[in-house]
Structures are given as structure tokens and as C-alpha cells.
Design an enzyme around this catalytic site. Sequence first.
Site, short mmCIF file in Angstrom:
data_model
loop_
_atom_site.label_atom_id
_atom_site.label_comp_id
_atom_site.label_asym_id
_atom_site.label_seq_id
_atom_site.Cartn_x
_atom_site.Cartn_y
_atom_site.Cartn_z
N TYR A 199 51.50 -16.22 17.70
CA TYR A 199 50.54 -15.42 18.48
C TYR A 199 50.74 -15.73 19.94
O TYR A 199 50.83 -16.90 20.32
CB TYR A 199 49.10 -15.78 18.09
CG TYR A 199 48.37 -14.58 17.58
CD1 TYR A 199 48.20 -13.47 18.40
CD2 TYR A 199 47.88 -14.53 16.29
CE1 TYR A 199 47.57 -12.34 17.92
CE2 TYR A 199 47.24 -13.40 15.82
CZ TYR A 199 47.08 -12.30 16.62
OH TYR A 199 46.46 -11.18 16.15
N GLU A 201 49.10 -13.84 22.88
CA GLU A 201 48.36 -12.93 23.76
C GLU A 201 48.54 -13.35 25.21
O GLU A 201 48.47 -14.54 25.53
CB GLU A 201 46.87 -12.94 23.39
CG GLU A 201 46.61 -12.21 22.08
CD GLU A 201 45.14 -12.20 21.70
OE1 GLU A 201 44.37 -13.00 22.26
OE2 GLU A 201 44.78 -11.38 20.84
N ASP A 345 59.50 10.00 30.26
CA ASP A 345 59.60 9.39 28.93
C ASP A 345 61.03 9.61 28.46
O ASP A 345 61.40 10.70 28.04
CB ASP A 345 58.59 10.07 28.00
CG ASP A 345 58.64 9.53 26.58
OD1 ASP A 345 59.61 8.81 26.24
OD2 ASP A 345 57.71 9.83 25.81
N THR A 371 61.33 4.33 23.99
CA THR A 371 61.42 3.57 22.76
C THR A 371 62.72 2.77 22.85
O THR A 371 63.58 3.06 23.69
CB THR A 371 61.51 4.48 21.52
OG1 THR A 371 62.63 5.35 21.69
CG2 THR A 371 60.25 5.31 21.34
N LYS A 374 65.99 4.57 19.51
CA LYS A 374 66.67 5.86 19.35
C LYS A 374 68.12 5.70 19.82
O LYS A 374 68.82 4.86 19.29
CB LYS A 374 65.87 6.94 20.04
CG LYS A 374 64.49 7.09 19.36
CD LYS A 374 63.58 8.13 19.95
CE LYS A 374 62.25 8.14 19.21
NZ LYS A 374 61.26 9.01 19.84
N ARG A 380 62.60 -0.95 16.35
CA ARG A 380 61.56 0.02 16.62
C ARG A 380 60.56 -0.61 17.58
O ARG A 380 60.00 -1.66 17.28
CB ARG A 380 60.82 0.40 15.33
CG ARG A 380 61.72 0.84 14.21
CD ARG A 380 60.94 1.58 13.15
NE ARG A 380 60.60 2.88 13.67
CZ ARG A 380 61.45 3.91 13.77
NH1 ARG A 380 62.68 3.77 13.35
NH2 ARG A 380 61.08 5.05 14.27
C1 LIG Z 1 60.02 9.14 19.75
C2 LIG Z 1 59.32 9.44 20.98
C3 LIG Z 1 58.23 8.68 21.44
C4 LIG Z 1 57.57 7.56 20.71
O1 LIG Z 1 57.65 7.44 19.41
P1 LIG Z 1 56.93 6.29 18.56
O2 LIG Z 1 57.13 6.83 17.21
O3 LIG Z 1 55.54 6.18 19.00
O4 LIG Z 1 57.71 5.04 18.83
C5 LIG Z 1 57.70 8.97 22.65
N1 LIG Z 1 58.19 9.94 23.41
C6 LIG Z 1 59.23 10.70 23.02
C7 LIG Z 1 59.73 11.74 23.93
C8 LIG Z 1 59.82 10.48 21.80
O5 LIG Z 1 60.83 11.26 21.41
#
Ligand SMILES: *Cc1c(COP(=O)(O)O)cnc(C)c1O
Length: 559
Positions: A199, A201, A345, A371, A374, A380
Site C-alpha cells: 500500500y 497512498e 488523449d 493508456t 495500446k 493495462r
Molecule cells: C482506450 C481509451 C481510453 C481509456 O481506456 P480505459 O479502458 O479506461 O483504460 C481513453 N481514451 C481513449 C481515446 C481511448 O481509446
Amino acid sequence: MKIVIASDHGGFEMKTVLAKALAEGFAVIDRGPSDKTACDYPDYADAVALDVASGAADFGVLVCRTGAGMSMAANRFQNIRAAICRTTDDATVTRQHNGANVVCIGADLVSVEYALEIVKTFVSTPVDESERHVRRRMKVERAQRLSDASGLLKDDPEVFEAIVAQTRQEDTEINLIASENTSSRACREAAGSVLMNKYAEGYPGKRWYSGCLPVDAVEELARRRACELFGAEHANVQPHCGSSANMAVYFAMLQPGDTIMSLSLDQGGHLSHGSAVNFSGKLYNIVPYTVDRTSEMLDYDAIERQAMETKPKILLTGASAYPRKIDFRRIREICDKVGCLMMVDMAHIAGLVAGGAHESPVPYADFVTTTTHKTLGGPRGGMVLCKEKYAKAIDSAVFPGMQGGPLENIIAAKAVCFKEWMGGEKKDYARQIVGNCAVLCATVKDRGYRIVSGGTDNHLFLVDVKSTKGITGKAAAAALDAAGIVVNKNTIPFDSESPFNTSGIRVGTASVTTRGMKEPEMIKIGTWIADVLDDVSNTAVQERVKREAKELAAKFPVP
Ligand SMILES: *Cc1c(COP(=O)(O)O)cnc(C)c1O
């Protein structure tokens, strides 16, 4: 050449003689013991295995009474192949066929003179690189994907079964889900590590719990690497996923009811960009923008006009299903003109950004969220990058604002993932993802399928199966699934079908590129996709493609 040697008390005398004799021709590291006092063989096997696994030594030599205990202990380590050798022939064959890198000798079984001969034969025999031996050695390594979790076979067979099923699926199918990738073994090791037990925090150096020095080190490493890799001023690596990374920015900068302008979900945006069913759509006033109806690309002039009219606090770009480059410089201009914050994003394209295959938003944006699983190919998870002046606001929004303890095991895996990108070797990989995507897309397009926006600049493209074949994305994805090709149904801009049925499918190349596939394989896969979609009711074609896809997958093992 460096040789590391050790024994237990039973092998001590032989080890002492061997170490001395080997020192005449090689650099020798003697890991003990230093006398005949009774000791535990795994301690010495571990020391030798660590030296060989880390590359500190080229070969290991372990001596006990039979060699068996030593080999068992050493073989528990990744990248160790320890073989018991009783003859020089054993040594030759295990080097040639198995690529053994640790030789285990039984002091009760051979004379010390012959033992020296065995070791010398072992270290001087090259590994046989012919196809059948490479293939078999690869199978030994691949068995490890399952053996990593094989303790569950006894402790929890039902969970083990699911892991087996996922492993088989990865081994036999072609994964074209644009939001997925295949993590490295190194990432999985960190993610499954004991760091899970802590933990923590707070943030490194300012925790609410004692005993945080190890996780402080790893989180600091992850933050530093993230900043260096992306050229960011500040990184928060604690968000559990991409959606919570976005939440952190909203919580840090907005009040409920404030306006966010973002690409709507049915146009390629993400749930967390303001979908009505998501917290983002419930808490904030969302002004959605669309792509241009004709080009199906972002129309920056239209975005500027809309932003000037609606005056959002945040202009958000980035998408889950947009196949084209995004002009971040132009978005910055718009934000400056409007006087709003710029948020990008980059969840889907983070790997392309890290590898230089897409322009980076970091120099332009106030906030970049992503993320890590991807195109980036890590565990993840999520992350926020921002300018230093927002560091405090972002950190408090994540903790204590919206999360409790961070997942330090996952943060460790993020650090591993960032390091994998920092060497620069993955630049070719990022370029290959995009190159593969272009070829795959062109192959499908040449068979008459309408591609949204006419093509792709990144790792994904959208096929309009409705206008081409009169079928839904749902039917198309199901037919491809039956043929061993995994994609997802996806809405296309201004879709006439419901989000459950859709007019399109989304196709991405990150995972297949990680497996080492290149343009020739993309032509094959693109042809199969068209073969299946030409008649989704033809199960014979699906079976044929499934067989061929499985053969192809076998040639490109998952890491
Ligand atoms: C995949 C994605 C996310 C976040 O996905 P989580 O499943 O919450 O990890 C955020 N923004 C975009 C543009 C995405 O393609």
C-alpha cells in the site's frame, strides 16, 4: 569469456580445483562456498543463475553430488538452461541442441580431470542454429507462457483454465483489435511481482504508510522515464486506466457544469470524453464536434468556429477510432485564440508518438493523457503528462481526489514499458505498425471495400461494410471471428446503424506487428478479410481462413 562457478559442500573440493584450472584460460567468478561447511545448494545455484541471467557471466558451472539439485534450482530462473552433464558427449549435445548455458556436474559421478574436460567441451561448443533446433528451443521458451502460471494448475484450476484459453487464443488467432497489443514478458513479470503487496497512498517521499522505499524507487523511475520518453515536464503514473487519467484532468481543472469540447463517441471519440452514459457526460457540459461529412477527417476551421462560439474550458482531441494524423499545432492555435486549455488523449497513438511515427502532442498540450497498453504495449493502465505548473493540481486530483493506493506492480510494469521504448530500437517497430496498417488497408480497399476517410495514417482503419456489402459491423466481426481473425464492430462517422450493430469494423496492426509480421503477412491477412466479408454466410471460406490464419500465427509466436 566469463564463467561463474559455485557448489555446495558436496561439490566443494571439485569446484575448488575446477575454478583454479579454468582461471588459466577464462575469467572466472567464484560464488563460493569458501569451505566445506554444510550449506544449502539453492543459495549457490541462485547466485550462478543470476549472473548468467543478467549477462554478468556467459556460462555457469554448478557442482553438487549428482548435479540434479543444482540444475533444478538454476532452471527456475528465466533464461537459464541448466543441464546435468556426465560425459563430454552430454556437454556437446546439450550445447548444440538445447543451447544450455549452465553445466551441472555430479562430484560423485566423474573424476575431477574428466569434469574439467566436460566443462571445457561445454563452453567451447557453439549452439546449433539449424531450423529444427531453433524451433524446438523456441517451444521450450513458449511453454513458459503457461508455466509462468502453472502453480495455479494445483491452486486454482478454474483460473488456470482461463489463462490457458487466452494463451491458446493468442497462439492461434490473428488479433487486429486496434486498442490491444501483446505485452512483453518483462512487463508481465513486473505486473505479477510482489510489488502488488504494498500500500503506498501518496507519492514517492510523501507516503501515508511505512515501508515504501522499494515502491518509491520504482514509481520515481516510472515518472522519470515517462518524462524523458515523452519530453514532458511532469508525469503522474498512478491512474488505474485511461478513463481515470481523463477524470484526473477534469477534476483538476473543471467544476461540474463546465464545458468540454470533444470528438463525440460515434465519430471516433471515447466514452470518457463526454458520453451521456459516462461520468464525463453526466458531470460536464459537453459540446461535441464531428469530422467533416465528406472527407471524414477533422475540419480544423470548423472546430475553431465552434470553439469560438461555445467557449469551452477544455478543448479535447484524441480518439479511439480516428485513422488520420491529428494536427496538434493547429489545435494549439485554436486553444490560444479561444483562451481554453488544450488536452490531448493519446491513448491509441502513444506508441506511435514514443517511436516518432506520429507527431507528439506534448510540446503543445497543457495535458496529455494516455493508456499504457495500446500501441505503447505495456500493462493495462493510465498516465497523465502535464506542464509543471499543473503538477500539484493533477497529483491531488489523482490522490486523494479519486484514487486510494496506487498499483505499484503495474507502475513497475509501466516503467519497464517506458524503458523498452527509450533505447530507440522500437522506432522501427512504430514505423512498421504504420507501414503494416497502410498495406493491410490498401489490400482490403483494393478488393472494393469502402475505407472511412479513404485510408489511414496510423495504426488503425475503419471499413464501411454496410455501404460496401450491405452487412452490419456486428455480422462482419462475427464472421471474421469464426475465421480466426479478431476485430471489433465500430460505428463510422454519421452511422445509420445503432452502436450495437454499427456499419463498420475497426482494424489495427499493433499486436500483429509485435509478433513480427510485416507487409507480406498483411497482404495475406487483408485478402482473408475480404474473402470472408465477400460472403459472411460462407462457412467453408471461414474454415479455410481459420486454418491458414492458425498456420501463420504459429510462425509468429507471441512474446
Ligand atoms: C482506450 C481509451 C481510453 C481509456 O481506456 P480505459 O479502458 O479506461 O483504460 C481513453 N481514451 C481513449 C481515446 C481511448 O481509446
